[in-house]
Design an enzyme around this catalytic site. Sequence first.
Site, PDB file in Angstrom:
ATOM      1  CE1 TYR A 182      -1.999  -3.669   9.369  1.00 23.68           C
ATOM      2  CE2 TYR A 182      -3.722  -5.118  10.205  1.00 23.68           C
ATOM      3  CZ  TYR A 182      -3.313  -4.070   9.390  1.00 23.68           C
ATOM      4  OH  TYR A 182      -4.222  -3.439   8.586  1.00 23.68           O
ATOM      5  NE  ARG A 212      -5.894   0.448  10.569  1.00 21.08           N
ATOM      6  CZ  ARG A 212      -4.874   0.942   9.874  1.00 21.08           C
ATOM      7  NH1 ARG A 212      -3.983   0.101   9.354  1.00 21.08           N
ATOM      8  NH2 ARG A 212      -4.716   2.233   9.708  1.00 21.08           N
ATOM      9  CG  ASP A 244      -6.669  -5.243   7.499  1.00 22.44           C
ATOM     10  OD1 ASP A 244      -6.546  -5.203   6.262  1.00 22.44           O
ATOM     11  OD2 ASP A 244      -6.482  -4.248   8.229  1.00 22.44           O
ATOM     12  CG  ASP A 304      -1.747  -3.137   5.905  1.00 21.05           C
ATOM     13  OD1 ASP A 304      -0.537  -3.348   5.713  1.00 21.05           O
ATOM     14  OD2 ASP A 304      -2.190  -2.027   6.228  1.00 21.05           O
ATOM     15  CD  GLU A 307      -1.498  -2.073   2.315  1.00 23.18           C
ATOM     16  OE1 GLU A 307      -0.337  -2.533   2.219  1.00 23.18           O
ATOM     17  OE2 GLU A 307      -2.289  -2.421   3.192  1.00 23.18           O
ATOM     18  CG  HIS A 310      -3.871  -9.770  12.493  1.00 22.02           C
ATOM     19  ND1 HIS A 310      -3.463 -10.431  11.359  1.00 22.02           N
ATOM     20  CD2 HIS A 310      -4.885  -8.962  12.110  1.00 22.02           C
ATOM     21  CE1 HIS A 310      -4.190 -10.031  10.339  1.00 22.02           C
ATOM     22  NE2 HIS A 310      -5.065  -9.150  10.767  1.00 22.02           N
ATOM     23  CD  GLU A 340     -10.950  -1.374   3.887  1.00 25.55           C
ATOM     24  OE1 GLU A 340     -11.359  -0.849   2.838  1.00 25.55           O
ATOM     25  OE2 GLU A 340     -11.697  -1.832   4.768  1.00 25.55           O
TER      26      GLU A 340
END
Length: 701
Positions: free
Chosen positions: A298, A300, A84, A82, A9, A344, A86
């Site tokens: 990570y 989140r 997740d 990432d 990203e 995670h 998203e």
Amino acid sequence: MADYLVIVESPAKAKTIGKYLGSKYIVKASMGHVRDLPKSQLGVDIDHGFEPKYITIRGKGDVLKELKDSGRKVKSIFLAADPDREGEAIAWHLAQSLDVDPSRPCRVVFNEITKQAVKDAFKHPRAVNMDLVHAQQARRILDRLVGYRISPLLWKKVKRGLSAGRVQSVAVRLVVDREREIRAFTPEEYWTVRAQCNVSGERFVAQFYGYKGKKQELKTHEDVVSLFTRVKGQPFVVDKVRASERKRNPSPPFTTSSLQQEAARRLGFRAQRTMSVAQQLYEGIDLPKEGAVGLITYMRTDSTRLSDTALTEARAQIVAVYGDAYVPDQPRVYSTRQGAQDAHEAIRPTSAMRDPESLKSILSRDQYRLYKLIYERFLACQMASAVLDTLQVEILAGEATFRASGSKIKFPGFMKLYIEGSDDQEEEEGFLPPLQEGQTLEPRPTLKEEQHFTQPPPRFSEARLVKSMEELGIGRPSTYAPTIETIQKRGYVLLQEKRFVPTELGELVIDLLKEFFPTIVDADFTAQLEKQLDDVEDGDVDYVKMLDLFNRDFEQYLEIAEKSMEHVTLEDELSDEICEKCGRQMVFKHGRFGKFLACPGFPECRNAKPILKPLDVACPRCSKPLVQRSGKKRRVFYGCSGYPECNYVLWDEPAMRPCPSCGEPLIKKKNKRGEQIVCSNADCQHVEQSDESVTVGSDGR
């Protein structure tokens, strides 16, 4: 020539990963999402399975062209967004745009950006997880249905620029409901009586508990007078002494929510600031000799799980720094709260050997402070329990019982490194002097009475609001910070003295939503939707059926609201100020940073200015009154009303009286012992304690 293209990203992440992979790999950044629903229309075909109509995001055309050109020159493309929902959706959109088959092993994920983690991830690429993609897509469509179908209704019935959101509206309702609870609160009087005791020169305080060992509240001053009458002339005798040992365990490692809360308490960080700095630490920092390295895992996550490698490293580091006594026999395992996603690990440093002090000269101030917080919390969570010696004492004065308790640290354990902050003020307990049962306290204790009133529930701080959203199951780790930013941008809530207050507009919108769209602002319903999205992610629920079920009821609410919602006029509140540019009477407006004065002649007259709160304190330079102002980042300060001719400024709250020594304004300073009144003149040493409660003699007068 490179054989592989890797897409992440951000440029920072690309730089860190590129260093690990070598010359066969080109690493490029997509700069986040490359496709999304169009802003100008709903973009969802409700009648055909909620088919989304994705378009290339404006400004991303050149990025996509560069990625396509690079993709033609390599054998294979890896998508490393990432780990997740998203990130999975970004990977899928990239696969669609670059003609990559998402069912082949093209997806690479890692929980930390370190050399070993990245290399291991590239050994085991997988297909794009379509369940994750569907969960993200379902969330995006749900949000679009709510936002794009309720908002135009609010524009038509109230005023343009309003919006509703599936998560944001519930967050606003929490703030509104709390404010109304505060307004409806009726304070009740109560009193406390403390015995100021002195035993062999050592002082301690015992508080009135009740009569004959039964708890008794002092609701009025008459109750206090009655107590003083009953204890008058009575000896104070130690009746019971209980000594015990208590263990205190460390807090679990950070999740997204607990990190945001603790960073707010300890560092004064807003949620958005915490996540921005955490992103920097995750994506990679340039270290001497090592180059770019991801310093934390990570950020989140709502899991408290730690890997075996991390546990081994932590225990070794604790032994090396603190000794064997500070490591429990077995690694600590923390249970993740019900409903949390466990994909995670918890947020932790990528290496326990990389202590904060060794990085202090390399990191920015914010990066260092947040990394230190994460590092210490992680290490402390694997340390031995603290052991405290506690003493509880009951003292009798006739039939009246007074109680005192104290504790002291016998073995610090994890407390040697880290103690979790608290939203509530807690009094520190000192240790009591040696006391024996049957001992009469000499000299006779002095009694202190103090009047209190019960307090309403506190307004939400950012940390409390995040905690409430998490506990209620509203949103997910990635949504807390943007939701809080959104409700402020919309003008629905204001942050005053670090507490959220709803605006008149916010209350009006919530009342309309409660009447016509009750499920949209219902916390339980929103939490159930979050649970259904989790089920979609797990492959247990078909997302189209889920959306259809939601939309059936939603359509009915829309139809009723279109017919029955009345037009509401939100009148601007008039001020006493006259616009110096056009002569109109100025009105109060609500903006992102609070209330301000604006000319009602907009757009012909665009005059606007801040609201200045005058203080009963004279400027020592020109004698004009000081006023309260807001500076950058909304920091409150106190400046001369004669600005710009006089630029006198105080950054601490004035105490509303001059210093008796030099005449400069006194200011309030807070420390661990409470509040002090000090002189604002750095050359003056005048210091006062804040007012204390009135001392009452042992005879009750």
